[in-house]
Design a protein around this motif. Sequence first.
Motif, PDB file in Angstrom:
ATOM      1  N   ALA A 238      50.105  27.172  32.024  1.00  0.00           N
ATOM      2  CA  ALA A 238      48.590  26.832  30.816  1.00  0.00           C
ATOM      3  C   ALA A 238      47.711  28.338  30.900  1.00  0.00           C
ATOM      4  CB  ALA A 238      48.140  25.843  31.037  1.00  0.00           C
ATOM      5  N   VAL A 239      47.766  28.791  32.068  1.00  0.00           N
ATOM      6  CA  VAL A 239      47.458  29.874  32.767  1.00  0.00           C
ATOM      7  C   VAL A 239      48.419  31.510  32.065  1.00  0.00           C
ATOM      8  CG1 VAL A 239      46.299  31.773  34.405  1.00  0.00           C
ATOM      9  CG2 VAL A 239      45.227  29.409  34.335  1.00  0.00           C
ATOM     10  N   GLN A 240      49.520  31.331  32.282  1.00  0.00           N
ATOM     11  CA  GLN A 240      50.519  31.787  31.523  1.00  0.00           C
ATOM     12  C   GLN A 240      50.431  32.217  30.673  1.00  0.00           C
ATOM     13  OE1 GLN A 240      54.141  31.104  33.024  1.00  0.00           O
ATOM     14  NE2 GLN A 240      55.216  32.107  31.710  1.00  0.00           N
ATOM     15  N   MET A 241      50.069  30.559  30.017  1.00  0.00           N
ATOM     16  CA  MET A 241      50.088  31.391  27.666  1.00  0.00           C
ATOM     17  C   MET A 241      49.273  32.107  27.589  1.00  0.00           C
ATOM     18  SD  MET A 241      52.020  27.945  27.597  1.00  0.00           S
ATOM     19  CE  MET A 241      51.688  27.511  25.790  1.00  0.00           C
ATOM     20  N   VAL A 242      48.247  32.103  27.962  1.00  0.00           N
ATOM     21  CA  VAL A 242      46.995  32.615  27.804  1.00  0.00           C
ATOM     22  C   VAL A 242      46.517  34.124  28.189  1.00  0.00           C
ATOM     23  CG1 VAL A 242      45.894  30.571  26.829  1.00  0.00           C
ATOM     24  CG2 VAL A 242      45.114  31.537  28.873  1.00  0.00           C
ATOM     25  N   ILE A 243      46.384  34.133  29.434  1.00  0.00           N
ATOM     26  CA  ILE A 243      45.253  35.063  30.430  1.00  0.00           C
ATOM     27  C   ILE A 243      46.447  36.930  29.592  1.00  0.00           C
ATOM     28  CG2 ILE A 243      47.969  35.477  32.539  1.00  0.00           C
ATOM     29  CD1 ILE A 243      44.864  35.199  33.809  1.00  0.00           C
ATOM     30  N   GLY A 244      47.510  36.516  29.300  1.00  0.00           N
ATOM     31  CA  GLY A 244      48.435  38.153  29.758  1.00  0.00           C
ATOM     32  C   GLY A 244      49.122  38.526  30.052  1.00  0.00           C
ATOM     33  N   ASN A 245      49.367  38.316  31.368  1.00  0.00           N
ATOM     34  CA  ASN A 245      50.446  38.752  32.738  1.00  0.00           C
ATOM     35  C   ASN A 245      50.621  39.786  32.005  1.00  0.00           C
ATOM     36  OD1 ASN A 245      50.717  35.668  32.782  1.00  0.00           O
ATOM     37  ND2 ASN A 245      51.948  35.800  30.453  1.00  0.00           N
ATOM     38  N   ALA A 246      48.952  40.564  31.934  1.00  0.00           N
ATOM     39  CA  ALA A 246      49.459  42.065  32.252  1.00  0.00           C
ATOM     40  C   ALA A 246      49.212  42.561  34.023  1.00  0.00           C
ATOM     41  CB  ALA A 246      48.478  42.372  32.160  1.00  0.00           C
ATOM     42  N   ALA A 247      49.951  42.910  34.473  1.00  0.00           N
ATOM     43  CA  ALA A 247      49.579  43.260  36.288  1.00  0.00           C
ATOM     44  C   ALA A 247      48.211  44.411  36.644  1.00  0.00           C
ATOM     45  CB  ALA A 247      50.876  43.254  37.053  1.00  0.00           C
ATOM     46  N   LEU A 248      47.437  44.022  36.268  1.00  0.00           N
ATOM     47  CA  LEU A 248      46.178  45.262  35.825  1.00  0.00           C
ATOM     48  C   LEU A 248      44.738  44.239  36.871  1.00  0.00           C
ATOM     49  CD1 LEU A 248      47.170  46.592  32.806  1.00  0.00           C
ATOM     50  CD2 LEU A 248      48.111  47.051  34.703  1.00  0.00           C
ATOM     51  N   MET A 249      44.250  45.191  36.995  1.00  0.00           N
ATOM     52  CA  MET A 249      43.055  44.816  37.852  1.00  0.00           C
ATOM     53  C   MET A 249      41.949  44.750  36.525  1.00  0.00           C
ATOM     54  SD  MET A 249      42.351  44.934  41.235  1.00  0.00           S
ATOM     55  CE  MET A 249      40.969  44.436  41.162  1.00  0.00           C
ATOM     56  N   PRO A 250      41.628  43.202  35.977  1.00  0.00           N
ATOM     57  CA  PRO A 250      40.149  43.060  35.271  1.00  0.00           C
ATOM     58  C   PRO A 250      39.709  43.722  35.182  1.00  0.00           C
ATOM     59  CG  PRO A 250      40.254  41.425  37.090  1.00  0.00           C
ATOM     60  CD  PRO A 250      41.376  42.643  37.260  1.00  0.00           C
ATOM     61  N   ASN A 251      39.227  44.952  34.132  1.00  0.00           N
ATOM     62  CA  ASN A 251      38.273  45.407  34.320  1.00  0.00           C
ATOM     63  C   ASN A 251      36.860  44.627  32.875  1.00  0.00           C
ATOM     64  OD1 ASN A 251      39.452  46.089  31.677  1.00  0.00           O
ATOM     65  ND2 ASN A 251      39.833  48.154  31.989  1.00  0.00           N
ATOM     66  N   SER A 252      37.310  43.504  32.650  1.00  0.00           N
ATOM     67  CA  SER A 252      36.540  42.713  31.976  1.00  0.00           C
ATOM     68  C   SER A 252      36.794  41.569  31.473  1.00  0.00           C
ATOM     69  CB  SER A 252      36.566  43.718  30.423  1.00  0.00           C
ATOM     70  OG  SER A 252      37.540  43.320  29.343  1.00  0.00           O
ATOM     71  N   LEU A 253      36.027  40.272  31.253  1.00  0.00           N
ATOM     72  CA  LEU A 253      37.150  38.868  30.772  1.00  0.00           C
ATOM     73  C   LEU A 253      37.536  39.091  29.623  1.00  0.00           C
ATOM     74  CD1 LEU A 253      33.533  36.648  31.981  1.00  0.00           C
ATOM     75  CD2 LEU A 253      35.480  37.748  33.709  1.00  0.00           C
ATOM     76  N   VAL A 254      37.540  40.108  29.179  1.00  0.00           N
ATOM     77  CA  VAL A 254      38.649  39.613  27.352  1.00  0.00           C
ATOM     78  C   VAL A 254      40.074  41.054  27.504  1.00  0.00           C
ATOM     79  CG1 VAL A 254      36.924  39.268  26.279  1.00  0.00           C
ATOM     80  CG2 VAL A 254      36.951  41.644  26.338  1.00  0.00           C
ATOM     81  N   SER A 255      40.706  41.381  28.709  1.00  0.00           N
ATOM     82  CA  SER A 255      41.866  42.443  28.780  1.00  0.00           C
ATOM     83  C   SER A 255      42.341  41.228  29.808  1.00  0.00           C
ATOM     84  CB  SER A 255      41.355  43.516  29.127  1.00  0.00           C
ATOM     85  OG  SER A 255      40.323  43.103  30.969  1.00  0.00           O
ATOM     86  N   PRO A 256      44.211  41.784  28.937  1.00  0.00           N
ATOM     87  CA  PRO A 256      44.456  41.614  29.695  1.00  0.00           C
ATOM     88  C   PRO A 256      44.569  40.977  31.584  1.00  0.00           C
ATOM     89  CG  PRO A 256      45.346  41.826  27.601  1.00  0.00           C
ATOM     90  CD  PRO A 256      44.350  42.628  28.149  1.00  0.00           C
ATOM     91  N   SER A 257      45.285  40.277  31.556  1.00  0.00           N
ATOM     92  CA  SER A 257      44.928  40.396  33.267  1.00  0.00           C
ATOM     93  C   SER A 257      46.626  38.967  33.989  1.00  0.00           C
ATOM     94  CB  SER A 257      43.686  39.976  33.745  1.00  0.00           C
ATOM     95  OG  SER A 257      43.081  40.684  33.316  1.00  0.00           O
ATOM     96  N   SER A 258      46.117  38.913  35.105  1.00  0.00           N
ATOM     97  CA  SER A 258      47.302  37.797  35.925  1.00  0.00           C
ATOM     98  C   SER A 258      46.609  37.240  36.860  1.00  0.00           C
ATOM     99  CB  SER A 258      49.097  38.962  36.092  1.00  0.00           C
ATOM    100  OG  SER A 258      48.334  39.581  36.823  1.00  0.00           O
ATOM    101  N   THR A 259      47.699  36.045  37.240  1.00  0.00           N
ATOM    102  CA  THR A 259      47.666  35.863  38.040  1.00  0.00           C
ATOM    103  C   THR A 259      48.643  35.720  39.269  1.00  0.00           C
ATOM    104  OG1 THR A 259      47.698  33.463  37.157  1.00  0.00           O
ATOM    105  CG2 THR A 259      45.459  34.166  37.416  1.00  0.00           C
ATOM    106  N   LEU A 260      48.251  34.677  40.360  1.00  0.00           N
ATOM    107  CA  LEU A 260      49.160  34.749  41.307  1.00  0.00           C
ATOM    108  C   LEU A 260      50.666  34.128  40.873  1.00  0.00           C
ATOM    109  CD1 LEU A 260      47.794  34.272  44.520  1.00  0.00           C
ATOM    110  CD2 LEU A 260      48.780  36.279  43.932  1.00  0.00           C
TER     111      LEU A 260
END
Length: 309
Positions: A238-260
């Motif tokens: 579920a997280v993979q489908m909505v988080i953006g999957n960008a292996a970048l340091m999150p600089n805001s809550l609405v920028s694409p990020s990733s998790t383990l």
Amino acid sequence: MKSTQQLERQLKRRSKAAKLEIWGRMVSLTALLLIVAVVVGIIGFVASKGIATFTSNHVNLWDFLSGKNWNPGITDAHGKPEVGALPMIVGSFLITILSALVATPFAIGTAVFMNEISPNKGAKILQPVTELLVGIPSVVYGFIGLSVVVPTTRALFGGSGFGILSGTCVLFVMILPTVTSMSADALRAVPRYYREASLALGATQWQTIYKVVLRAATPGLMTAVVFGMARAFGEALAVQMVIGNAALMPNSLVSPSSTLTSVLTTGIGNTVMGSLQNNALWSLALVLLLMSLVFNLIIRLIGRKGRLQ
């Protein structure tokens, strides 16, 4: 003399109930040993794969945990592979903590309503709804998040809509029934005479709930919250489908990020076993496993503290 010997043999012979008890103990012990072997095997397998990044590929552990660039197929100017896991670790903790912060008030409030304010309606309406939410597959939550949460986030805050905020909204709904159910169980475990004594001293219902019931159930409520965080930390699809999957340091809550978990699910099928890319993903899995063990340890410590009280 013969009859005496026969009597002695009959007395020494195990009864049917005793034989069944011995058989039951053997089955239980076998099952316990099997479970222990499976758990040890899983931990050993993941650990052996995860440390290969540091033993075979000679990646520095601190560089792995603190690096901000994730691209195992590329080396930097110093010839070191870019396997910095910090963006995924930060993303996992951010989305876990935020979803727990949002879900906890709703879960405890629902549990209080179900048990203290309106137990009859709570048992008839809220309990079946909670159980229904638990049984919904993760992919359904992901599709709903992709169809509803991401466009709403895009319309309200701009950007692509993918990011920590969308993942938090989805995980909030996913862990809410788990935290609610465990919180309700913690409130039910509070002895009834606590409430009766408080009301007999002149306290109102709200004072009884706030100063007696909730305080007595604090260890159970904390266990529910930590269990929900463990559930959120390990969620993948579920997280993979909505988080953006960008292996970048999150600089805001609405920028694409990733998790383990999102990096693991997207990358593990596209690597060759034994390569640096594959070993680095197994190292992420090892970090995820260690964090799950930490969550379980915290739950046990909270439960032990509650028993001591």
